[in-house]
Design a protein around this motif. Sequence first.
Motif, short mmCIF file in Angstrom:
data_model
loop_
_atom_site.label_atom_id
_atom_site.label_comp_id
_atom_site.label_asym_id
_atom_site.label_seq_id
_atom_site.Cartn_x
_atom_site.Cartn_y
_atom_site.Cartn_z
N GLU A 15 0.81 -1.22 0.00
CA GLU A 15 0.00 0.00 0.00
C GLU A 15 0.84 1.27 0.00
O GLU A 15 0.53 2.23 -0.71
CB GLU A 15 -0.92 -0.02 1.21
CG GLU A 15 -1.87 1.15 1.25
CD GLU A 15 -2.76 1.13 2.47
OE1 GLU A 15 -3.76 1.87 2.45
OE2 GLU A 15 -2.47 0.41 3.44
N ARG A 16 1.90 1.28 0.77
CA ARG A 16 2.77 2.48 0.84
C ARG A 16 3.31 2.81 -0.55
O ARG A 16 3.28 3.96 -0.97
CB ARG A 16 3.90 2.21 1.83
CG ARG A 16 4.74 3.40 2.18
CD ARG A 16 5.87 3.03 3.14
NE ARG A 16 5.51 2.03 4.12
CZ ARG A 16 5.49 2.21 5.43
NH1 ARG A 16 5.85 3.37 5.94
NH2 ARG A 16 5.15 1.25 6.25
N ALA A 114 7.21 9.00 4.95
CA ALA A 114 6.34 7.85 4.73
C ALA A 114 7.11 6.54 4.89
O ALA A 114 6.57 5.56 5.42
CB ALA A 114 5.69 7.92 3.35
N ALA A 115 8.35 6.52 4.46
CA ALA A 115 9.17 5.31 4.59
C ALA A 115 9.52 5.03 6.05
O ALA A 115 9.69 3.88 6.44
CB ALA A 115 10.45 5.45 3.76
N ALA A 116 9.62 6.08 6.86
CA ALA A 116 10.05 5.93 8.25
C ALA A 116 8.95 5.45 9.19
O ALA A 116 9.25 4.89 10.24
CB ALA A 116 10.63 7.25 8.75
N VAL A 117 7.68 5.67 8.84
CA VAL A 117 6.62 5.23 9.76
C VAL A 117 6.51 3.70 9.70
O VAL A 117 6.61 3.12 8.62
CB VAL A 117 5.25 5.89 9.47
CG1 VAL A 117 5.30 7.38 9.71
CG2 VAL A 117 4.74 5.58 8.09
N PRO A 118 6.34 3.08 10.86
CA PRO A 118 6.29 1.62 10.87
C PRO A 118 5.07 1.06 10.15
O PRO A 118 5.13 -0.04 9.60
CB PRO A 118 6.25 1.27 12.36
CG PRO A 118 5.93 2.52 13.09
CD PRO A 118 6.27 3.67 12.19
N GLY A 119 3.99 1.81 10.11
CA GLY A 119 2.79 1.37 9.41
C GLY A 119 1.94 2.57 9.07
O GLY A 119 1.96 3.58 9.78
N LEU A 120 1.18 2.47 7.99
CA LEU A 120 0.36 3.60 7.56
C LEU A 120 -0.80 3.90 8.50
O LEU A 120 -1.40 4.96 8.42
CB LEU A 120 -0.16 3.36 6.14
CG LEU A 120 0.90 3.29 5.04
CD1 LEU A 120 0.25 3.03 3.69
CD2 LEU A 120 1.73 4.56 5.01
N VAL A 137 -7.64 16.53 16.48
CA VAL A 137 -7.93 15.58 15.41
C VAL A 137 -6.66 14.80 15.11
O VAL A 137 -5.57 15.37 15.07
CB VAL A 137 -8.43 16.33 14.14
CG1 VAL A 137 -8.62 15.38 12.97
CG2 VAL A 137 -9.71 17.09 14.44
N TYR A 138 -6.81 13.52 14.91
CA TYR A 138 -5.69 12.65 14.57
C TYR A 138 -5.90 12.10 13.17
O TYR A 138 -7.01 11.71 12.81
CB TYR A 138 -5.60 11.48 15.56
CG TYR A 138 -5.19 11.90 16.93
CD1 TYR A 138 -3.87 11.80 17.34
CD2 TYR A 138 -6.12 12.42 17.82
CE1 TYR A 138 -3.48 12.20 18.60
CE2 TYR A 138 -5.75 12.83 19.09
CZ TYR A 138 -4.44 12.72 19.48
OH TYR A 138 -4.05 13.13 20.72
N TRP A 139 -4.81 12.09 12.39
CA TRP A 139 -4.84 11.47 11.06
C TRP A 139 -3.78 10.40 11.02
O TRP A 139 -2.69 10.55 11.60
CB TRP A 139 -4.54 12.49 9.97
CG TRP A 139 -5.73 13.29 9.51
CD1 TRP A 139 -6.98 13.35 10.07
CD2 TRP A 139 -5.76 14.15 8.37
NE1 TRP A 139 -7.78 14.19 9.34
CE2 TRP A 139 -7.06 14.70 8.30
CE3 TRP A 139 -4.83 14.52 7.42
CZ2 TRP A 139 -7.45 15.59 7.31
CZ3 TRP A 139 -5.20 15.40 6.42
CH2 TRP A 139 -6.50 15.93 6.36
N SER A 140 -4.07 9.36 10.26
CA SER A 140 -3.07 8.32 10.03
C SER A 140 -2.12 8.77 8.93
O SER A 140 -2.43 9.68 8.15
CB SER A 140 -3.76 7.01 9.60
OG SER A 140 -4.37 7.17 8.34
N ALA A 141 -0.98 8.11 8.86
CA ALA A 141 -0.04 8.37 7.76
C ALA A 141 -0.73 8.11 6.43
O ALA A 141 -0.53 8.84 5.45
CB ALA A 141 1.20 7.50 7.90
N ARG A 142 -1.59 7.11 6.39
CA ARG A 142 -2.37 6.81 5.17
C ARG A 142 -3.23 8.00 4.77
O ARG A 142 -3.25 8.41 3.61
CB ARG A 142 -3.25 5.58 5.42
CG ARG A 142 -4.17 5.19 4.29
CD ARG A 142 -5.06 4.00 4.65
NE ARG A 142 -4.26 2.81 4.92
CZ ARG A 142 -4.02 2.32 6.15
NH1 ARG A 142 -4.53 2.91 7.22
NH2 ARG A 142 -3.28 1.25 6.29
N ARG A 143 -3.94 8.56 5.75
CA ARG A 143 -4.82 9.71 5.47
C ARG A 143 -4.01 10.90 4.99
O ARG A 143 -4.45 11.65 4.11
CB ARG A 143 -5.61 10.05 6.74
CG ARG A 143 -6.46 11.29 6.66
CD ARG A 143 -7.85 11.00 6.14
NE ARG A 143 -8.64 12.21 5.96
CZ ARG A 143 -9.51 12.69 6.82
NH1 ARG A 143 -9.74 12.06 7.96
NH2 ARG A 143 -10.17 13.78 6.55
#
Length: 175
Positions: A15-16, A114-120, A137-143
């Motif tokens: 996905e990344r 994006a590469a450094a986060v352990p998961g999206l 408000v919290y967003w995921s790396a994916r968002r």
Amino acid sequence: MDTSSEHHASLPSDERTELLGALAEQRALLLITVRGLTDAEAARRTTVSELTLGGIVKHLARGERVWAQIMAKGDGEVPEGMLDLGQYRMADGDTLAGLLEEYAAGTRAIEAAAAAVPGLERTVPLPRTPWSPPETVYWSARRILLHLIRETAQHAGHADIIREALDGANTTAQR
């Protein structure tokens, strides 16, 4: 057409990689709209909007750097330059080449974050801004990556219209 699993096994499918690839495609479309322009053309308004091609590049460059900081730091602090309204136009002394270098640096920053986060699914608090809701408000790396894809696509469309009004060129018909 080869549909064997051996052929597809070499294609990136995580996905990344897919999200970063989609973002790269939108950036490439945007960059077509500034191909061959002078600094004066990049700074010229062609519609009633204040947007210019250089201003769009500047805004997206800043946006990628800001979102990379938000994703990497995850502290909810407002990154430097996030609220600067000057990011939407070329300032005296700005050059298109310089803005394109800033955009490339922003691209590298978001790709590294994006590469450094352990998961999206990792979430970070968004910085408090005048337009934020009262709660955190919290967003995921994916968002965040999906937001950058949407933002880049939206501005690539703006850029296409501005370029067409400038000299008739666009992403499918260059001068």
